[in-house]
Design a protein around this motif. Sequence first.
Motif, short mmCIF file in Angstrom:
data_model
loop_
_atom_site.label_atom_id
_atom_site.label_comp_id
_atom_site.label_asym_id
_atom_site.label_seq_id
_atom_site.Cartn_x
_atom_site.Cartn_y
_atom_site.Cartn_z
N GLY A 86 0.81 -1.22 0.12
CA GLY A 86 -0.06 0.17 -0.01
C GLY A 86 0.79 1.35 0.23
O GLY A 86 0.64 2.42 -0.56
N LYS A 87 1.92 1.41 0.86
CA LYS A 87 2.87 2.48 0.89
C LYS A 87 3.40 2.76 -0.47
O LYS A 87 3.79 3.98 -0.94
N LEU A 88 3.75 1.54 -1.29
CA LEU A 88 4.29 1.77 -2.75
C LEU A 88 3.62 2.40 -3.37
O LEU A 88 4.20 3.00 -4.12
N ILE A 89 2.33 2.34 -3.40
CA ILE A 89 1.41 2.99 -4.44
C ILE A 89 0.52 4.16 -3.61
O ILE A 89 -0.30 4.72 -4.17
N GLY A 90 1.27 4.69 -2.63
CA GLY A 90 0.69 6.11 -2.10
C GLY A 90 -0.32 5.77 -1.47
O GLY A 90 -0.96 6.91 -0.94
N MET A 91 -0.61 4.82 -0.85
CA MET A 91 -1.76 4.46 0.33
C MET A 91 -1.38 3.52 1.47
O MET A 91 -0.17 3.91 2.13
N ALA B 139 -5.05 10.97 -0.70
CA ALA B 139 -6.42 10.99 -1.10
C ALA B 139 -6.33 11.00 -2.89
O ALA B 139 -7.27 10.29 -3.41
N LEU B 140 -5.44 11.79 -3.60
CA LEU B 140 -5.34 11.69 -4.73
C LEU B 140 -5.18 10.21 -5.31
O LEU B 140 -5.77 9.68 -6.25
N CYS B 141 -4.21 9.56 -4.88
CA CYS B 141 -4.09 8.02 -5.22
C CYS B 141 -5.16 7.43 -5.02
O CYS B 141 -5.49 6.19 -5.78
N VAL B 142 -6.08 7.29 -3.71
CA VAL B 142 -7.20 6.63 -3.60
C VAL B 142 -8.11 6.92 -4.79
O VAL B 142 -8.87 6.03 -5.14
N ALA C 72 3.37 6.07 -9.85
CA ALA C 72 3.95 7.40 -10.20
C ALA C 72 3.71 8.49 -9.64
O ALA C 72 4.62 9.43 -9.41
N ILE C 73 2.48 8.63 -9.28
CA ILE C 73 2.13 9.84 -8.38
C ILE C 73 2.74 9.89 -7.16
O ILE C 73 3.39 10.84 -6.63
N SER C 74 2.68 8.78 -6.38
CA SER C 74 3.43 8.71 -4.96
C SER C 74 4.95 9.09 -5.38
O SER C 74 5.46 9.76 -4.40
#
Length: 705
Positions: free
Chosen positions: A590-595, A649-652, A696-698
């Motif tokens: 989850g941390k890897l993809i911003g969550m 929030a953006l990643c979610v 990519a966003i994260s």
Amino acid sequence: MGLTARSTGFSVSETNFEIHKKSESDRVIAIAGNPNVGKSTLFNNLTGLHQHTGNWPGKTVASAQGYCAFGETGYVMVDIPGTYSLLAHSAEEEVARNFICFGGAEAAVVVCDATCLQRSMNLALQVMELCPKTLVCVNLMDEAKRRKIRVDLKQLEENLGVPVVGTQARKKRSLGELMGRLEELCAHDAPSSPRRLRYTKPIEEAISALEPTVREHFGEEINPRWLALRLLENDRSLTKEMGEYLSADLTESIEHGKSILAAAGITSDSLKDRIVSCIILNAEEACDGVVESAPESCSADRRADRFFTSKAFGYPIMLLLLMLVFWLTIVGSNYPSEWLSTALFALGDRLGELLELLNAPQWLTGLLTDGVYRVLAWVVSVMLPPMAIFFPLFTLLEDSGYLPRIAYNLDKPFHKCSACGKQALTMCMGFGCNAAGIVGCRIIDSRRERLIAMLTNVFVPCNGRFPMIIALLGMFFVSVSGFAGSILSAALLTAVILLGIFMTFLVSKILSATILRGEPSSFTLELPPYRCPQFGKVLVRSLLDRTLFVLGRAAAVAAPAGLVIWLLANITVGDATLLSHITGFLDPFGKLIGMDGVIVTAFLLGMPANEIVIPLIIMAYMEQGSLSELAPAQMAELFTANGWTWVTALCVIVFTLMHFPCSTSLLTIKKEAGGWRWAALGFVIPTVAGIVVCAAISGIAGFFI
């Protein structure tokens, strides 16, 4: 039922579906017509509530049949799929053709559009060739009058050689003459001289060479002339059904007919084009002297189309209308959602008190009230108000005739992606429900393009994902309230939708260049006239057929999901609940993809229905084993306290837009595409896209922040 030859027993199995007769004397009538000519309105007004629906055996094409009585005679009306032709280039055309040929219909009613009669004649002439007892129903006579179009029904009847009736299907009282003429048609022999389709000389010679052999093998139960032309055309859907009945004598005659065509320079491919051209010319002749229209009869529609489909204004208008629909949905659903939530959660408390009075075990009370009921209450309060607003607005655009203009505008970009422009229509259907959008892909003739549309439909957020996107936009990206805040929320939501549309184009292009390689097919897109929607029927149809249907399906999934969620949140292993163990295991990914692990777990457990993702997140963060009612401000505080930032929030939001479809949509892909491998691709493609974009966003945000 089915066509039976004198000696072969030839039959088409796919027409063997159940006809619901009330007595043996009931007559079976096929109702045919192009899309958007009022065929379904006519069917509904004739049959009322006496209807049965289902799928044609072996096909993913919906059928409907209904019962009506006129005088002392009962009629079973079969509403065959709307189609422009019986040349069987799509599943709809194949089903329509097979039923008229082999379905046991005693007569056929072909519904035509009085405002564009010649186009409707293409289908009418083909039906007349297969079913001599055909009645032509010229519908929308009131609209033709409004447009100053005069239709000479007597001249048309003389030209066609079959009964012709003018109707206004929306008005039941205009249908009495139709039923009277239909009763006369069924009670007597078929008309002696229905107009016959005529083709060019080489085609006629080839038909004449094959027709006697066809008549010898199959008799007169099906038009030998029509069947001979289909065999010359190499209609694979029909020859596949005939299979063993294609004897050596018949094969030799077919080859002889093809040799006549070849001598005239007509190949198998060019034959299809020439047949279509001849049908169009026959339709022109059938309408000769029938239609008179004022020069300005279609000028208003043409002026509107120059505006709505122009290069300069077409796309901006689409975006503004999309934003308007979202704004009305956001503004209109806020207070009803809050009221529903308060009322339903209060009712849940009373339910818990009732169970305590009945001395129910504490685990049962928790399971039913904190688990099943509270999750169900959340889904209803979050989904019902937006759907009750969005679906009627969407249906108004549909009834007004604007949605086909959207498909027209998007045809060029879809064509550049080697996909079909009709995918724009199925994409629009996905806004309400992705499963409905996947089913809607049946309108696409090419299997390759149909698969592309199914696999990319999930990039359009369904009504189950809208509330989550709207809530997170409001919590983390809209700092103003009131009118300005609602406008900003609608604008941001539109931007999210545009990202989904861009991903649809991108993935369609990638699929077209790899596993679903091919060239885009051409198609005919009807631009129906602009009409004033029937607001009463729009409300009834959108609320009953769409809103309550989708809500009922979501509720059916949410109830057992609530049970599973409660068990995971209340069963302890070691020093933590099962839910905590799962979230902890998934936290690094989850941390890897911003969550984080909680969010990823919520998405996985929310696979049955996207509406339960936020309830899962709240339950896991609060660690209380039950779902609590929280206002948006309280949710924002809870999320922030658990490490959320605007990047989270953006990643979610992005992952909400791009992740695996719900279980209903996956099952629909499996059914429509014909295999689990396509459902697996439907799961993998959006999920991989979501993971890549969120990572990519994260990564980019981590580099700059």
